[in-house]
Design a protein around this motif. Structure first.
Motif, PDB file in Angstrom:
ATOM      1  N   PHE A 249       0.878  -1.260   0.043  1.00  0.00           N
ATOM      2  CA  PHE A 249      -0.118  -0.080  -0.033  1.00  0.00           C
ATOM      3  C   PHE A 249       0.875   1.129   0.008  1.00  0.00           C
ATOM      4  O   PHE A 249       1.933   1.342   0.716  1.00  0.00           O
ATOM      5  CB  PHE A 249      -1.067   0.135   1.327  1.00  0.00           C
ATOM      6  N   ILE A 250       0.714   2.140  -1.036  1.00  0.00           N
ATOM      7  CA  ILE A 250       1.415   3.381  -0.972  1.00  0.00           C
ATOM      8  C   ILE A 250       0.384   4.374  -0.494  1.00  0.00           C
ATOM      9  O   ILE A 250      -0.547   4.902  -1.072  1.00  0.00           O
ATOM     10  CB  ILE A 250       1.943   3.603  -2.387  1.00  0.00           C
ATOM     11  N   GLN A 251       0.762   5.008   0.636  1.00  0.00           N
ATOM     12  CA  GLN A 251       0.025   6.138   1.379  1.00  0.00           C
ATOM     13  C   GLN A 251       0.382   7.594   0.418  1.00  0.00           C
ATOM     14  O   GLN A 251       1.635   7.813  -0.115  1.00  0.00           O
ATOM     15  CB  GLN A 251       0.358   6.158   2.689  1.00  0.00           C
ATOM     16  N   CYS A 252      -0.576   8.571   0.432  1.00  0.00           N
ATOM     17  CA  CYS A 252      -0.275   9.779   0.060  1.00  0.00           C
ATOM     18  C   CYS A 252      -0.014   9.719  -1.296  1.00  0.00           C
ATOM     19  O   CYS A 252       0.732  10.603  -2.004  1.00  0.00           O
ATOM     20  CB  CYS A 252       0.487  10.773   0.783  1.00  0.00           C
ATOM     21  N   ALA A 253      -0.763   8.722  -2.159  1.00  0.00           N
ATOM     22  CA  ALA A 253      -0.429   8.774  -3.651  1.00  0.00           C
ATOM     23  C   ALA A 253      -1.158   9.958  -4.415  1.00  0.00           C
ATOM     24  O   ALA A 253      -2.349   9.865  -4.652  1.00  0.00           O
ATOM     25  CB  ALA A 253      -0.939   7.390  -4.073  1.00  0.00           C
ATOM     26  N   GLY A 254      -0.291  10.795  -4.621  1.00  0.00           N
ATOM     27  CA  GLY A 254      -0.904  12.092  -5.372  1.00  0.00           C
ATOM     28  C   GLY A 254      -1.408  13.044  -4.292  1.00  0.00           C
ATOM     29  O   GLY A 254      -2.016  14.233  -4.657  1.00  0.00           O
ATOM     30  N   SER A 255      -1.379  12.842  -2.961  1.00  0.00           N
ATOM     31  CA  SER A 255      -1.740  13.853  -1.900  1.00  0.00           C
ATOM     32  C   SER A 255      -0.669  14.622  -1.297  1.00  0.00           C
ATOM     33  O   SER A 255       0.364  14.249  -1.123  1.00  0.00           O
ATOM     34  CB  SER A 255      -2.663  13.132  -0.858  1.00  0.00           C
ATOM     35  N   ARG A 256      -1.106  15.740  -0.794  1.00  0.00           N
ATOM     36  CA  ARG A 256       0.022  16.384  -0.298  1.00  0.00           C
ATOM     37  C   ARG A 256       1.100  16.827  -1.070  1.00  0.00           C
ATOM     38  O   ARG A 256       2.150  16.709  -0.601  1.00  0.00           O
ATOM     39  CB  ARG A 256       0.566  15.971   1.227  1.00  0.00           C
ATOM     40  N   ASP A 257       1.003  17.143  -2.151  1.00  0.00           N
ATOM     41  CA  ASP A 257       1.741  17.425  -3.207  1.00  0.00           C
ATOM     42  C   ASP A 257       1.390  18.551  -4.260  1.00  0.00           C
ATOM     43  O   ASP A 257       0.269  18.503  -4.702  1.00  0.00           O
ATOM     44  CB  ASP A 257       1.825  16.105  -4.186  1.00  0.00           C
ATOM     45  N   TYR A 288       3.807   1.620   2.728  1.00  0.00           N
ATOM     46  CA  TYR A 288       4.584   2.743   2.706  1.00  0.00           C
ATOM     47  C   TYR A 288       3.964   3.928   2.945  1.00  0.00           C
ATOM     48  O   TYR A 288       2.958   4.338   2.474  1.00  0.00           O
ATOM     49  CB  TYR A 288       5.268   2.824   1.149  1.00  0.00           C
ATOM     50  N   TYR A 289       4.753   4.920   3.908  1.00  0.00           N
ATOM     51  CA  TYR A 289       3.895   5.968   4.447  1.00  0.00           C
ATOM     52  C   TYR A 289       4.842   7.060   4.981  1.00  0.00           C
ATOM     53  O   TYR A 289       6.035   6.855   5.094  1.00  0.00           O
ATOM     54  CB  TYR A 289       3.199   5.469   5.718  1.00  0.00           C
ATOM     55  N   LYS A 312       3.887  -4.646   7.853  1.00  0.00           N
ATOM     56  CA  LYS A 312       5.147  -4.138   8.038  1.00  0.00           C
ATOM     57  C   LYS A 312       4.749  -2.840   7.272  1.00  0.00           C
ATOM     58  O   LYS A 312       4.459  -2.624   6.354  1.00  0.00           O
ATOM     59  CB  LYS A 312       6.272  -4.871   7.019  1.00  0.00           C
ATOM     60  N   PHE A 313       5.495  -1.859   8.202  1.00  0.00           N
ATOM     61  CA  PHE A 313       5.301  -0.583   7.876  1.00  0.00           C
ATOM     62  C   PHE A 313       6.752   0.251   7.305  1.00  0.00           C
ATOM     63  O   PHE A 313       7.762  -0.095   8.120  1.00  0.00           O
ATOM     64  CB  PHE A 313       4.796   0.571   9.045  1.00  0.00           C
ATOM     65  N   ILE A 314       6.440   0.701   6.310  1.00  0.00           N
ATOM     66  CA  ILE A 314       8.006   1.353   5.862  1.00  0.00           C
ATOM     67  C   ILE A 314       7.734   2.870   5.773  1.00  0.00           C
ATOM     68  O   ILE A 314       7.122   3.381   4.584  1.00  0.00           O
ATOM     69  CB  ILE A 314       8.191   0.804   4.411  1.00  0.00           C
ATOM     70  N   LYS A 315       8.560   3.628   6.381  1.00  0.00           N
ATOM     71  CA  LYS A 315       8.723   4.969   6.394  1.00  0.00           C
ATOM     72  C   LYS A 315       9.245   5.599   5.084  1.00  0.00           C
ATOM     73  O   LYS A 315      10.389   5.638   5.040  1.00  0.00           O
ATOM     74  CB  LYS A 315       8.888   5.603   7.528  1.00  0.00           C
ATOM     75  N   THR A 336      13.506   6.374   4.890  1.00  0.00           N
ATOM     76  CA  THR A 336      13.871   7.438   5.615  1.00  0.00           C
ATOM     77  C   THR A 336      14.196   7.460   7.217  1.00  0.00           C
ATOM     78  O   THR A 336      14.629   8.127   7.814  1.00  0.00           O
ATOM     79  CB  THR A 336      12.774   8.658   5.535  1.00  0.00           C
ATOM     80  N   GLU A 337      13.851   5.962   7.780  1.00  0.00           N
ATOM     81  CA  GLU A 337      14.289   5.721   9.090  1.00  0.00           C
ATOM     82  C   GLU A 337      15.676   5.169   9.301  1.00  0.00           C
ATOM     83  O   GLU A 337      16.450   5.456   9.979  1.00  0.00           O
ATOM     84  CB  GLU A 337      13.073   4.816   9.709  1.00  0.00           C
ATOM     85  N   GLY A 338      15.894   4.304   8.172  1.00  0.00           N
ATOM     86  CA  GLY A 338      17.362   3.872   8.268  1.00  0.00           C
ATOM     87  C   GLY A 338      18.365   4.386   6.903  1.00  0.00           C
ATOM     88  O   GLY A 338      19.346   3.950   6.893  1.00  0.00           O
ATOM     89  N   TYR A 339      17.455   5.177   5.883  1.00  0.00           N
ATOM     90  CA  TYR A 339      18.160   5.740   4.894  1.00  0.00           C
ATOM     91  C   TYR A 339      18.756   4.736   4.124  1.00  0.00           C
ATOM     92  O   TYR A 339      20.063   4.779   3.467  1.00  0.00           O
ATOM     93  CB  TYR A 339      19.095   6.925   5.274  1.00  0.00           C
TER      94      TYR A 339
END
Length: 423
Positions: A249-257, A288-289, A312-315, A336-339
């Motif tokens: 799941f890809i969050q904010c797909a086209g949002s806050r953009d 992915y969030y 699983k959550f991937i920032k 972006t948590e582990g770069y």
């Protein structure tokens, strides 16, 4: 001809989704005359296309049945489907609306038996299932459709298929001579409840929605999971029909953009958390969030989903999607948590696209105050026209219903003033 008795004490509701139905029923139950105009062949809107609600994971069918029963029982409510308001003139307490009604080619005699659908051979993409399946040229939009009447697609009018539908009907409900008509309605107040539409995923080029069959949107995933949907509730890949074992799941797909939707739609995080519970526990889920919006009563639900072993959550803001082996999408980006850079392959990718208003300012039938996202502002300059639900903002079902009830009360106040003046 459609006959509707309406005066300047009538409340016109435009849009028959959950907000429009709520506003119309609440106003009608105060004793006001209400006309509800809905462009689809049925009322209920996008809520009818949901499999479950969050956070309780209950089914919308219960609330829909209650609303439909309230609507049927109320003599003050007149529902016109397959209709659109094309113009509104006047001022608060004295509006005239122009309504265009498209032909259904099925009259009130319809019993919902389905003989016409079985007789017709032509098939079309099923808009109720967002094109994931097919429907016949004579069809019932969905099992709980209200009104429970079939529709004949205008594309088959004048063909042998249309005549087959007419010949198959034992009660004379098929009327192939129906024509488009335009009527005018008087109203003292107008409730605008045309709802929302999912952001067009084709515009998010790096995610390849227009190129990769196994990249779909959250609204399409909702239909896949529904046992009444196009796959009988099996969550499968559109490319080959295989059941999935790994979903992203890809969050904010086209949002806050700034290139797409500026706003956060508020519901997308919770919708994806809900959808993460749809597959079986042996299906791996990756979310992915950027950040998770789960406040107040939703926090517990977030914690419950987060505790699931298969989730699983991937920032990360996913940078791009490319095509991998066997048509499996491969997501590229940086955690972006582990770069750490990643190139993760998934069976299916679900884009959590945001909500935008169904009607933009350019096509609105009257001057009205809107914000930069296109939602209707609660402004005195709007006179007796009030937004309800997602015409006013991106809202979940609960908040949309509450907002619609408020819109109904404001509209009732306007027509009460009209009645008081005339009295």
């Amino acid at each position: 001809m459609t006959e509707v008795i309406a005066t300047n004490e009538t409340i016109l509701v435009v849009g028959g989704g959950i907000s429009g139905m709520t506003a119309a029923i609440e106003a009608a139950e105060t004793g006001k005359q209400v006309v509800l105009v809905e462009k689809r062949p049925y009322v209920g809107g996008r809520v009818t296309q949901l499999y479950k609600y969050f956070p309780k994971l209950c089914f919308p069918t219960c609330g829909l049945e209650i609303n439909q029963r309230r609507a049927k029982m109320n003599p003050n409510l007149n529902i016109i489907t397959m209709a659109e308001v094309t113009d509104i003139k006047g001022e608060a307490g004295d509006y005239t609306a122009t309504v265009k009604i498209s032909p259904r080619y099925i009259n009130e005699k319809c019993t919902g038996c389905g003989d016409c659908g079985r007789a017709v051979e032509a098939e079309f993409d099923d808009e109720y299932n967002y094109g994931l399946g097919k429907r016949k040229g004579a069809y019932l939009p969905h099992t709980m459709a209200h009104p429970q009447r079939y529709v004949i697609d205008p594309a088959i009018i004048g063909t042998d298929d249309a005549q087959k539908a007419a010949d198959a009907c034992k009660v004379g409900a098929v009327d192939l001579e129906m024509q488009e008509e335009t009527i005018e309605l008087k109203a003292g107040a107008v409730i605008w409840a045309t709802g929302w539409q999912p952001y067009d995923a084709n515009k998010i080029q790096p995610y390849g929605y227009d190129r990769f069959a196994n990249v779909i949107t959250n609204v399409e995933f909702e239909r896949l999971a529904d046992p009444n949907g196009p796959t009988g509730g099996k969550i499968v890949r559109p490319s080959d029909g295989k059941e999935v074992k790994n979903v992203a799941f890809i969050q904010c797909a086209g949002s806050r953009d700034k290139n797409h939707l500026l706003h956060c739609s508020r519901i997308c995080c919770m919708a994806s958390l809900k959808q993460a519970t749809y597959p079986a526990d042996d299906v791996d889920i990756s979310i992915y969030y950027i950040d998770i919006r789960a406040i107040d009563r939703f926090e517990d639900f977030y914690e419950t989903v987060k505790a699931k072993d298969n989730v699983k959550f991937i920032k990360s803001k996913v940078a791009s999607i490319v095509k991998g082996e066997n048509d499996s999408p491969v997501l590229h980006g940086v955690d972006t948590e582990g770069y750490n850079r990643y190139a993760n392959e998934h069976d299916l990718v679900v884009l959590a696209v945001g909500m935008e208003p169904s009607v933009d300012k350019a096509s609105f039938p009257v001057e009205i105050v809107m914000n930069e996202e296109g939602f209707i502002e609660p402004d005195p300059n709007n006179g007796g026209i009030f937004a309800a639900g997602c015409s006013s903002d991106a809202l979940d079902v609960n908040r949309a219903v509450q907002h619609a009830t408020g819109a109904a009360l404001r509209a009732v106040q306007v027509v009460n003033r009209v009645a008081g003046t005339e009295g």
